[in-house]
Design an enzyme around this catalytic site. Sequence first.
Site, short mmCIF file in Angstrom:
data_model
loop_
_atom_site.label_atom_id
_atom_site.label_comp_id
_atom_site.label_asym_id
_atom_site.label_seq_id
_atom_site.Cartn_x
_atom_site.Cartn_y
_atom_site.Cartn_z
N ALA A 1 0.90 -0.72 -0.29
CA ALA A 1 0.34 0.05 -0.44
C ALA A 1 0.76 1.34 0.08
CB ALA A 1 -0.76 -0.44 1.19
N ARG B 1 -5.79 -0.01 -9.84
CA ARG B 1 -6.05 -1.03 -8.02
C ARG B 1 -6.74 -0.63 -7.05
NH1 ARG B 1 -1.72 -4.72 -5.19
NH2 ARG B 1 -2.90 -5.64 -5.12
N GLN C 1 3.91 -13.23 -2.06
CA GLN C 1 4.91 -12.66 -1.60
C GLN C 1 5.25 -12.54 -0.56
OE1 GLN C 1 1.55 -12.02 -2.00
NE2 GLN C 1 0.79 -10.53 -3.48
N ASP D 1 -3.63 -2.53 4.27
CA ASP D 1 -3.94 -1.95 3.02
C ASP D 1 -5.22 -0.87 2.96
OD1 ASP D 1 -3.25 -4.80 1.97
OD2 ASP D 1 -2.55 -3.28 0.15
N ASN E 1 -6.16 -6.40 4.89
CA ASN E 1 -5.17 -6.41 4.31
C ASN E 1 -5.03 -8.24 3.77
OD1 ASN E 1 -2.08 -6.26 4.62
ND2 ASN E 1 -1.63 -8.54 5.93
O1 MRU Z 1 -0.86 -7.54 -3.52
P1 MRU Z 1 -0.31 -6.87 -2.93
O2 MRU Z 1 1.75 -6.71 -3.08
O3 MRU Z 1 -0.26 -5.17 -3.24
O4 MRU Z 1 -0.34 -6.98 -0.85
C1 MRU Z 1 0.16 -6.43 -0.43
C2 MRU Z 1 -0.29 -6.55 1.11
O5 MRU Z 1 -1.44 -7.00 1.59
C3 MRU Z 1 0.86 -5.94 2.44
O6 MRU Z 1 0.44 -6.59 3.62
C4 MRU Z 1 -0.17 -4.45 2.31
O7 MRU Z 1 0.11 -3.37 1.49
C5 MRU Z 1 0.70 -3.46 3.78
S1 MRU Z 1 2.28 -3.45 3.10
C6 MRU Z 1 3.11 -2.37 3.87
#
Ligand code: MRU
Length: 360
Positions: free
Chosen positions: A56, A97, A206, A247, A257
Amino acid sequence: MNRASLHVETLRWEGGLPGRCTLIEQTLLPLEERWLAVESVPAMHDAIRRLAVRGAPAIGVAAGYGVVLGVQQLRDRSGDEVLRAALEAADHLATSRPTAVNLFWALDRMRARARREHGARRDGNGIVAALHEEALAIHAEDRAMCAEMGRIGAGLVEDGMGILTHCNAGALATGGMGTALAPIYTALAQGKRVKVWADETRPLLQGARLTVYELMKAGIEVVLITDNMAASLMRTGVVDLVFVGSDRIARNGDVCNKIGTYSVALAAREHGVPFYAVAPTSTFDPGCARGEDIHIEERGAEEVCEGFGKRTAPTGAHVWNPAFDWTPARLVSGIICEQGLVRKPDRARVEAALRSAGRI
Ligand code: MRU
């Protein structure tokens, strides 16, 4: 040496004006470390959409730079033209997104700055320079908020603790040292030893690809588990804390999240493990009353049944692929933000944090 400085860098602006945004191409990690030069609004939209830059706060920083890319060739034009281009760039980037509110927060800041400079009758050159300044400020503030969350969160970490995290909420997800991983980097710099348990985080991994990569690079002990192992691991008693990112945080303290976070929170409650979300107030959404109101991104079936090129389900299988979930505030022990630790979050406490950040 300050070991906290060992975290990786995710994106930067290069070359003044005109310049470009370069970012580490996260879809290739951990196998290849390649920097991608992003030089246009469509290229930035594409980088965010396909998760070349993700997480995010990093998405917010990237979007700010994206608006600069959309106006920087117009420095000789009128203020009206630059304002129009800035607003068009922001509107387009906003479609990349839907869930991480930092994207919309950063774009709102860029729009407001463009309108303010235009209202003050600055010419095209002046508005472009101001937008560049604003994007750099968003990045610098994110870096500072990460450091502050690291300082506050490290206060919860004791020497020898086991910490479980989900997805990647580290340096790769922000403009600084991360959110959920910031207390870990900071604790390490304070001389505390910690062991991190990283959920691999299906479907896009991830956790396995990014969290394990950046923690190993920093020399932090990390053990990879598949998502379905987290509850059993907690039952063995080796997990003392859970730190996750977010997020979007609703006004009542519900935490959105990466998909799977809710299951981690349920398991943590069952096993008496404190569950903390770590997120700057740029991730708080004062316009969103509850978790149910959050727009959860749904992504393509191929991410689930053709993960990284290999078919793992029959052709034609029906798939549900939400990228995020939300955890009710009652399962959250606290939210660590740059304003402090919001214990047992509820509407009044989230609003107090928003107020001290000047957001409401
Ligand atoms: O789909 P992504 O990889 O963008 O999702 C990321 C997450 O869910 C993270 O946990 C969230 O953005 C927090 S990042 C500091």
